[in-house]
Enzyme design. Structure first.
Site, short mmCIF file in Angstrom:
data_model
loop_
_atom_site.label_atom_id
_atom_site.label_comp_id
_atom_site.label_asym_id
_atom_site.label_seq_id
_atom_site.Cartn_x
_atom_site.Cartn_y
_atom_site.Cartn_z
N HIS A 124 -43.88 16.25 -55.72
CA HIS A 124 -44.53 15.84 -54.47
C HIS A 124 -44.90 14.37 -54.45
O HIS A 124 -45.20 13.82 -53.39
CB HIS A 124 -45.76 16.72 -54.20
CG HIS A 124 -46.95 16.43 -55.05
ND1 HIS A 124 -47.24 17.13 -56.19
CD2 HIS A 124 -47.93 15.52 -54.93
CE1 HIS A 124 -48.35 16.65 -56.72
NE2 HIS A 124 -48.79 15.67 -55.97
N ASP A 155 -42.61 21.69 -59.32
CA ASP A 155 -43.29 20.44 -58.95
C ASP A 155 -43.07 19.37 -60.00
O ASP A 155 -43.98 18.61 -60.33
CB ASP A 155 -44.78 20.66 -58.72
CG ASP A 155 -45.41 19.51 -57.92
OD1 ASP A 155 -44.65 18.77 -57.25
OD2 ASP A 155 -46.63 19.33 -57.99
N GLY A 225 -54.25 11.05 -56.93
CA GLY A 225 -53.71 9.91 -57.62
C GLY A 225 -53.41 10.21 -59.08
O GLY A 225 -52.62 9.52 -59.72
N ASN A 226 -54.03 11.27 -59.61
CA ASN A 226 -53.72 11.73 -60.96
C ASN A 226 -52.36 12.43 -61.00
O ASN A 226 -51.82 12.68 -62.08
CB ASN A 226 -54.76 12.70 -61.48
CG ASN A 226 -55.95 12.02 -62.14
OD1 ASN A 226 -57.07 12.11 -61.67
ND2 ASN A 226 -55.68 11.32 -63.24
N SER A 227 -51.83 12.78 -59.84
CA SER A 227 -50.55 13.47 -59.79
C SER A 227 -49.49 12.76 -60.61
O SER A 227 -49.23 11.58 -60.39
CB SER A 227 -50.06 13.59 -58.34
OG SER A 227 -50.88 14.42 -57.59
N GLY A 283 -35.63 39.11 -61.46
CA GLY A 283 -35.32 40.03 -60.37
C GLY A 283 -36.36 41.10 -60.10
O GLY A 283 -36.00 42.24 -59.76
#
Length: 485
Positions: A124, A155, A225-227, A283
């Site tokens: 992201h 992610d 902002g730590n992302s 599945g």
């Protein structure tokens, strides 16, 4: 950089925000603290800080076509205001117009995992970016970056800058992490670059529903902002990629989550080798057995004696999936995979996340309190064991699979590709819905994913004329333009 999540606590909405990290080298050991004495985290901070970078992403201004309705148009053109059906009850006919979107910029963090410029961050952070700029911590040098591979579900993203002799972080095995051990979160929160916060590992194998799975939970302060930043142990080694927080306010309230390096390493290898994440599917749909039992009790339903209180309750077996091929049924309880106990759904997700389509796993399960073991061959999202390479078809923004035998019988057709997911791209722009069955593209039958890839490559005038059926059996079609008009 925000997501909204509903499934952590009942009836409460939380803001979710994301993070990063990675590498390999050897480092000197951190000084050991005497028993009962505070842990010295200065060593870890000194080792990790140079490896964490600041990432700025820019989405340029674009012209987009949007739909709108004029609530007054039918009122003035029809004296009954659409009373007899025109304009959908007076709401006005749908029209299209072009709008100019503003230029947008966002910031996040990333972690250098190799001296030659590979950096791990969150999907992201880079998703949709037209420009990516990486700023190093040590000398504030700026570099343009390109995306090597990215995956929304995990992610995770791998980007590359043209540089040498970078301070790559040391990557530890997240499987060795213990609940209660001290950790540092390193990143660039709230515009405050090169920030370090401390906490402990609060829990492991946290399952976050349909998104990132089997997370490390920490109480180290994590904010916007730590992302893409690093979660490191007391030796300054990477153990996780800071990925999200849960908060009613958008700032830290003590719940932070990181993607384990065991999952990150596999993603990085996939991105380098295939350009996309190779997702293996067992599945099934299900939940923790205890959660299922508690839910049954809450509804005053009779609870079956499963012979255990730990494991994964199988609520549904996906048709033509790995579990279905192996004979698993609704009501079974999976207790171990490849000899590893699975007490909660996050344990199962952690094991499967390290696998690729075509890998085999040994699954032990209970049925009527009797233990059974079966070997399953994991499949991809298209229902086969092939490696899914990043090809031109990615521009479509969909996942497909060949229709099942029951669909063939129900719809009285012999072939087609079912649209499993529409995540953006040209198919979404054209209005193709989830569940639509593609039978032909430019008059060529669509029997397999390879047929779809070839159709995109062979498209004349960069246009796809798609014909097929809706789940109701009604026939329909769409025109997809592969280039912007």
């Amino acid at each position: 950089m925000k997501k909204i999540v509903k499934n952590f606590m009942p009836a409460i909405y939380f803001v979710v925000i994301a993070f990063s990290a990675a590498s390999c080298n050897k480092t000197q050991a951190a000084p050991a603290a005497a028993p009962g004495q505070p842990v010295d985290l200065t060593f870890a901070a000194e080792k990790a800080l140079p490896s964490v970078v600041y990432i700025k992403s820019v989405i340029n201004s674009k012209v987009q076509t949007v739909e709108y309705s004029d609530p007054f148009e039918d009122f003035f053109s029809d004296p009954f205001g659409g009373f007899f059906g025109r304009g959908q009850g007076g709401n006005g006919p749908s029209r299209k117009r072009q709008v100019q979107t503003p230029k947008r910029a966002a910031a996040g963090s990333g972690v250098i995992i190799s001296a030659d410029g590979y950096i791990v961050t969150n999907n992201h952070v880079v998703d949709g970016a037209d420009e990516l700029t990486v700023t190093l911590n040590e000398n504030s040098k700026e570099y343009s970056a390109r995306v090597i591979g990215a995956d929304k579900t995990t992610d995770l993203a791998l980007i590359k800058i043209d540089a040498k002799n970078l301070p790559a972080i040391v990557i530890a095995n997240s499987d060795d992490v213990k609940v209660g051990e001290w950790v540092l979160a390193v990143g660039n929160p709230l515009g405050l670059n090169n920030t370090v916060t401390a906490g402990i590992v609060s829990a492991k194998a946290r399952s976050m529903g349909q998104g990132v799975s089997s997370m490390i939970q920490t109480d180290a302060a994590i904010n916007q902002g730590n992302s893409g930043g690093a979660l490191v142990n007391t030796r300054g080694e990477l153990i996780g990629i800071n990925a999200m927080i849960y908060s009613q306010t958008g700032s830290n309230i003590g719940y932070g989550f990181a993607i384990p390096t065991a999952i990150m390493n596999k993603a990085v290898e996939d991105f380098k080798k295939y350009g996309s994440y190779q997702r293996a599917m067992i599945g099934i749909q299900g939940s923790d057995l205890k959660a299922y039992i508690d839910n049954q009790k809450d509804q005053d339903k009779e609870v079956e004696d499963f012979g255990t209180m730990e494991g994964i309750y199988v609520a549904k077996v996906i048709e033509d999936g790995a579990a279905a091929d192996g004979g698993l049924k609704e009501g079974d309880v999976i207790t171990s995979v490849d000899g590893q106990k699975v007490k909660q759904f996050g344990d199962l997700q952690a094991i499967i996340a390290k696998k690729r389509p075509g890998d085999k796993v040994k699954v032990t399960y209970l049925r009527n309190k009797k233990e059974n073991t079966v070997t399953l061959t994991l499949k991809n999202e298209q229902g086969n064991t092939k490696v899914v390479k990043n090809a031109d078809v990615d521009i479509l923004g969909i996942d497909v699979r060949p229709i099942t035998d029951s669909q063939k019988k129900q719809l009285e057709i012999s072939y087609g590709l079912e649209v499993l997911k529409v995540s953006g791209g040209k198919m979404k722009d054209a209005g193709v819905p989830k569940g639509f069955i593609i039978q032909t593209i430019n008059d060529t039958p669509m029997r397999s994913f390879d047929d779809l890839q070839q159709a995109v490559k062979d498209a004349k005038d960069q246009m796809l004329v798609i014909k097929g059926l809706f789940p109701t059996g009604k026939r329909g079609g769409f025109v997809v333009y592969l280039q912007n008009e």
